[in-house]
Motif scaffolding. Sequence first.
Motif: not given
Length: 196
Positions: A2, A5, A8-9
């Motif tokens: 998580d 992610r 990266q977001e």
Amino acid sequence: MDLCREFQEFLESDEEVLVVNEPPRHGKSRTAGLFVEWILGNDPTKKIMTGSYNETLSTMFSKNVRNDIQEEKADQKRIVFSDIFPGVTIKRGDGAMNLWSLEGGYNNYLATSPAGTATGFGCDIMIIDDLIKSALEANNAKVLEDQWGWFTDTMLSRLEEGGKIIVIMTRWHSDDLAGRVLKWCKEKRKSTGTFP
């Protein structure tokens, strides 16, 4: 997974600040180190600056990233950095533990602390990791004020236009750096209509 992610977001977003608050020993620093490797592997011109509560910790973060980039493949079953980014290497003669460059880059990485230096360096990504070392520090108003001063007076002046800030820490106090950064972001949004 998580946290990877989220990183990266954030990198792909227009947002400028990400605050990560998790308990000790949850892999925050290791994940952030791998994220730095990912950033530099994809763009060897990026400049990263990390700040921790002392030079030892920030240098250890820097050294781990540098060593992962330099690692030579010894076991065919184990994936190393060069398997994913074969052309990205540390610049020969420019690989100190706390300040190093990649081939094709310049001063790609600086590790510092409130007692260290950042003068003369700029960064695209600023990572503040583990700025508080103990509960005693976390409950010392002067220490918290000094850390905020270091962040606003020294570190923010090093951020390049369009740069991003990541603050990683275990929350100890509502007025710690993470808490103050969150308040600062809300105030900036109110006064300018934009989110830093």
